[in-house]
Design an enzyme around this catalytic site. Structure first.
Site, PDB file in Angstrom:
ATOM      1  N   ASN A 279       1.013  -1.166  -0.052  1.00  0.00           N
ATOM      2  CA  ASN A 279      -0.165   0.081  -0.160  1.00  0.00           C
ATOM      3  C   ASN A 279       0.423   0.910  -0.250  1.00  0.00           C
ATOM      4  O   ASN A 279       1.953   1.177   0.949  1.00  0.00           O
ATOM      5  CB  ASN A 279      -1.285   0.144   1.218  1.00  0.00           C
ATOM      6  CG  ASN A 279      -2.039   1.058   1.015  1.00  0.00           C
ATOM      7  OD1 ASN A 279      -1.400   2.134   1.297  1.00  0.00           O
ATOM      8  ND2 ASN A 279      -3.147   0.983   1.987  1.00  0.00           N
TER       9      ASN A 279
ATOM     10  N   HIS B  29       1.047   6.531   1.951  1.00  0.00           N
ATOM     11  CA  HIS B  29       1.749   7.356   2.839  1.00  0.00           C
ATOM     12  C   HIS B  29       3.258   7.184   1.871  1.00  0.00           C
ATOM     13  O   HIS B  29       3.815   8.782   2.272  1.00  0.00           O
ATOM     14  CB  HIS B  29       1.716   6.556   3.996  1.00  0.00           C
ATOM     15  CG  HIS B  29       0.913   7.113   4.794  1.00  0.00           C
ATOM     16  ND1 HIS B  29      -0.553   7.401   4.631  1.00  0.00           N
ATOM     17  CD2 HIS B  29       0.412   5.197   5.209  1.00  0.00           C
ATOM     18  CE1 HIS B  29      -0.977   6.622   5.700  1.00  0.00           C
ATOM     19  NE2 HIS B  29      -0.533   5.961   5.717  1.00  0.00           N
TER      20      HIS B  29
ATOM     21  N   HIS C 129      -5.900   3.745  -1.824  1.00  0.00           N
ATOM     22  CA  HIS C 129      -7.192   4.057  -1.727  1.00  0.00           C
ATOM     23  C   HIS C 129      -7.645   5.311  -1.928  1.00  0.00           C
ATOM     24  O   HIS C 129      -6.546   6.496  -1.295  1.00  0.00           O
ATOM     25  CB  HIS C 129      -7.347   3.740   0.131  1.00  0.00           C
ATOM     26  CG  HIS C 129      -8.059   3.993   0.286  1.00  0.00           C
ATOM     27  ND1 HIS C 129      -8.762   3.903   2.363  1.00  0.00           N
ATOM     28  CD2 HIS C 129      -9.678   4.316  -0.526  1.00  0.00           C
ATOM     29  CE1 HIS C 129      -9.477   4.323   2.679  1.00  0.00           C
ATOM     30  NE2 HIS C 129     -10.582   4.832   1.647  1.00  0.00           N
TER      31      HIS C 129
ATOM     32  N   ARG D 128      -9.489   8.105  -1.227  1.00  0.00           N
ATOM     33  CA  ARG D 128     -10.312   8.192  -0.266  1.00  0.00           C
ATOM     34  C   ARG D 128     -11.243   9.570  -0.544  1.00  0.00           C
ATOM     35  O   ARG D 128     -11.425  10.186  -1.665  1.00  0.00           O
ATOM     36  CB  ARG D 128      -9.866   8.793   1.115  1.00  0.00           C
ATOM     37  CG  ARG D 128      -9.294   7.568   2.087  1.00  0.00           C
ATOM     38  CD  ARG D 128      -7.973   8.673   3.172  1.00  0.00           C
ATOM     39  NE  ARG D 128      -8.173   7.382   3.600  1.00  0.00           N
ATOM     40  CZ  ARG D 128      -9.475   7.012   5.665  1.00  0.00           C
ATOM     41  NH1 ARG D 128     -10.523   7.866   5.637  1.00  0.00           N
ATOM     42  NH2 ARG D 128      -9.264   5.874   5.871  1.00  0.00           N
TER      43      ARG D 128
ATOM     44  N   ARG E 100      -6.505  12.804   0.719  1.00  0.00           N
ATOM     45  CA  ARG E 100      -6.222  13.168   2.016  1.00  0.00           C
ATOM     46  C   ARG E 100      -5.022  12.599   1.116  1.00  0.00           C
ATOM     47  O   ARG E 100      -3.688  13.212   1.768  1.00  0.00           O
ATOM     48  CB  ARG E 100      -6.312  12.965   2.913  1.00  0.00           C
ATOM     49  CG  ARG E 100      -6.562  11.029   3.738  1.00  0.00           C
ATOM     50  CD  ARG E 100      -6.319  11.532   4.665  1.00  0.00           C
ATOM     51  NE  ARG E 100      -7.878  11.300   5.178  1.00  0.00           N
ATOM     52  CZ  ARG E 100      -8.677  10.809   6.849  1.00  0.00           C
ATOM     53  NH1 ARG E 100      -7.334   9.894   6.977  1.00  0.00           N
ATOM     54  NH2 ARG E 100      -9.504  10.880   6.625  1.00  0.00           N
TER      55      ARG E 100
ATOM     56  N   GLU F  23      -8.752   0.544  -3.499  1.00  0.00           N
ATOM     57  CA  GLU F  23      -9.963   0.762  -2.067  1.00  0.00           C
ATOM     58  C   GLU F  23     -11.098   2.048  -2.368  1.00  0.00           C
ATOM     59  O   GLU F  23     -10.376   2.700  -2.455  1.00  0.00           O
ATOM     60  CB  GLU F  23      -9.113   0.884  -0.929  1.00  0.00           C
ATOM     61  CG  GLU F  23      -8.648  -0.363  -0.427  1.00  0.00           C
ATOM     62  CD  GLU F  23      -7.522  -0.638   0.642  1.00  0.00           C
ATOM     63  OE1 GLU F  23      -7.386   0.753   1.483  1.00  0.00           O
ATOM     64  OE2 GLU F  23      -6.902  -1.261   1.610  1.00  0.00           O
TER      65      GLU F  23
ATOM     66  N   THR G 251      -8.510   3.016   8.351  1.00  0.00           N
ATOM     67  CA  THR G 251      -9.750   2.315   8.186  1.00  0.00           C
ATOM     68  C   THR G 251      -9.836   1.654   9.360  1.00  0.00           C
ATOM     69  O   THR G 251      -9.659   1.305   9.691  1.00  0.00           O
ATOM     70  CB  THR G 251      -9.782   1.188   7.128  1.00  0.00           C
ATOM     71  OG1 THR G 251      -9.654   2.218   5.769  1.00  0.00           O
ATOM     72  CG2 THR G 251     -11.113   0.715   6.822  1.00  0.00           C
TER      73      THR G 251
ATOM     74  N   GLU H 195     -11.178  -9.689   2.687  1.00  0.00           N
ATOM     75  CA  GLU H 195      -9.579  -9.422   3.504  1.00  0.00           C
ATOM     76  C   GLU H 195     -10.170  -8.808   4.897  1.00  0.00           C
ATOM     77  O   GLU H 195     -11.308  -7.475   5.283  1.00  0.00           O
ATOM     78  CB  GLU H 195      -9.171  -7.814   2.899  1.00  0.00           C
ATOM     79  CG  GLU H 195      -8.200  -7.154   3.563  1.00  0.00           C
ATOM     80  CD  GLU H 195      -7.039  -5.947   2.820  1.00  0.00           C
ATOM     81  OE1 GLU H 195      -6.790  -6.334   1.762  1.00  0.00           O
ATOM     82  OE2 GLU H 195      -6.257  -5.677   3.752  1.00  0.00           O
TER      83      GLU H 195
ATOM     84  N   HIS I 195      -4.224  -5.155   7.383  1.00  0.00           N
ATOM     85  CA  HIS I 195      -4.302  -3.783   8.922  1.00  0.00           C
ATOM     86  C   HIS I 195      -3.659  -4.022   9.617  1.00  0.00           C
ATOM     87  O   HIS I 195      -3.254  -4.178  10.466  1.00  0.00           O
ATOM     88  CB  HIS I 195      -5.679  -3.613   9.210  1.00  0.00           C
ATOM     89  CG  HIS I 195      -5.726  -1.875   9.480  1.00  0.00           C
ATOM     90  ND1 HIS I 195      -6.509  -0.498   8.663  1.00  0.00           N
ATOM     91  CD2 HIS I 195      -5.414  -1.077  10.417  1.00  0.00           C
ATOM     92  CE1 HIS I 195      -5.991   0.160   9.177  1.00  0.00           C
ATOM     93  NE2 HIS I 195      -6.355  -0.304  10.421  1.00  0.00           N
TER      94      HIS I 195
HETATM   95  N1  PXP Z   1      -5.925  -3.229   3.573  1.00  0.00           N
HETATM   96  C1  PXP Z   1      -7.335  -2.121   3.936  1.00  0.00           C
HETATM   97  C2  PXP Z   1      -8.680  -2.809   3.535  1.00  0.00           C
HETATM   98  C3  PXP Z   1      -6.799  -0.815   4.648  1.00  0.00           C
HETATM   99  O1  PXP Z   1      -7.368   0.053   4.242  1.00  0.00           O
HETATM  100  C4  PXP Z   1      -5.235  -0.670   4.720  1.00  0.00           C
HETATM  101  C5  PXP Z   1      -4.833   0.846   4.898  1.00  0.00           C
HETATM  102  O2  PXP Z   1      -5.265   1.704   4.081  1.00  0.00           O
HETATM  103  C6  PXP Z   1      -3.735  -1.765   5.153  1.00  0.00           C
HETATM  104  C7  PXP Z   1      -4.713  -2.469   4.384  1.00  0.00           C
HETATM  105  C8  PXP Z   1      -2.788  -1.388   5.402  1.00  0.00           C
HETATM  106  O3  PXP Z   1      -3.093  -0.886   6.552  1.00  0.00           O
HETATM  107  P1  PXP Z   1      -1.734  -0.436   7.147  1.00  0.00           P
HETATM  108  O4  PXP Z   1      -0.954   1.061   6.423  1.00  0.00           O
HETATM  109  O5  PXP Z   1      -2.088   0.030   8.579  1.00  0.00           O
HETATM  110  O6  PXP Z   1      -0.713  -1.635   6.905  1.00  0.00           O
END
Ligand code: PXP
Length: 238
Positions: free
Chosen positions: A7, A10, A43, A45, A49, A70, A101, A151, A192
């Site tokens: 992901n 960030h 994602h 959003r 953001r 996402e 999330t 997921e 997550h």
């Molecule tokens: N999976 C989903 C569905 C999420 O919403 C997120 C956070 O955006 C993640 C995975 C990744 O989570 P983390 O950034 O805590 O690794």
């Protein structure tokens, strides 16, 4: 071999902090693939953001890159996603004021809405996943509304592990959900709050085929380098 979805939201958070173009999420997406990511997660959003529409479009048009987008159930976002046509969709709950999330979807309250969204993406041949809490009821509903994947939200497990608290009940819940989903023919993913330790713990569940990891990868990269962090996760998932 379990798959690693990286992901890169960030990377965009960091870029946006300066309001210029560096670090570029499009470059990050290509780089993540080059160093071993099996797919990229972004994602889009409602408040944009981090990842914005232009990022999502550009990232989804990179040849040979598998992108998991996402999205919430917001109609405009769904329409946008249908235009962008990622390889995969993961439907997530979204609250404007949350930092991240916070939990899985409320499949009882939003069942019909989500079922209709799944139908739309199925018509476009897009694999659709639902971000769910580790609840057997939610796995059954996911099956009933024809989700391809679930997921499982691993935030609670991750917090317990990080606080050195007893996590065995939460791990059991995730296991039972993974077994049920697998029996029902739904592909199982996890995501997550995952770091090396929590990911390693979850590799004991052979039904989990994909891990989507973001914040820890980006944070740890500051010290260890993105390539090394991705490679370390790939080794854990072997
Ligand atoms: N999976 C989903 C569905 C999420 O919403 C997120 C956070 O955006 C993640 C995975 C990744 O989570 P983390 O950034 O805590 O690794």
């Amino acid at each position: 071999m379990k798959r690693l979805g990286v992901n890169i939201d960030h990377i965009a958070t960091l870029r946006n902090a300066r309001g210029e173009n560096h670090p570029d999420p499009v470059y990050a997406a290509k780089f993540a693939k080059k160093v071993g990511a099996d797919s990229i997660t972004i994602h889009l959003r409602e408040d944009r953001r981090h990842i914005n529409d232009a990022d999502a479009k550009r990232i989804c048009s990179i040849k040979g890159l598998l992108v998991n987008l996402e999205i919430s159930t917001n109609l405009d976002i769904v329409k946008n996603a249908m235009k962008i046509k990622p390889n995969f969709i993961c439907i997530v709950p979204e609250k404007r004021k949350e930092i991240t999330t916070e939990g899985g979807l409320d499949l009882i309250k939003n069942r019909t809405t989500i079922q209709n969204i799944i139908k739309k993406f199925k018509q476009l041949n897009i694999r659709t996943s639902l971000f769910v809490n580790p609840s057997l009821k939610d796995i059954r509903i996911s099956k009933a509304i024809s989700a391809d994947c679930v997921e499982i939200h691993t935030g609670k497990l991750s917090n317990l592990v990080k606080k050195r608290k007893n996590f065995s009940n939460e791990l059991k819940r995730i296991k039972k959900c993974s077994y049920l989903a697998n029996d029902l023919g739904i592909e199982v993913h996890a995501g997550h709050g995952l770091d090396y330790k929590t990911t390693k713990i979850l590799t004991s569940i052979k039904e989990i085929e994909e891990f989507n990891i973001g914040h820890f990868i980006i944070g740890e990269s500051i010290f260890m380098g993105f390539k090394n962090v991705v490679k370390k996760f790939k080794t854990i998932l072997k």
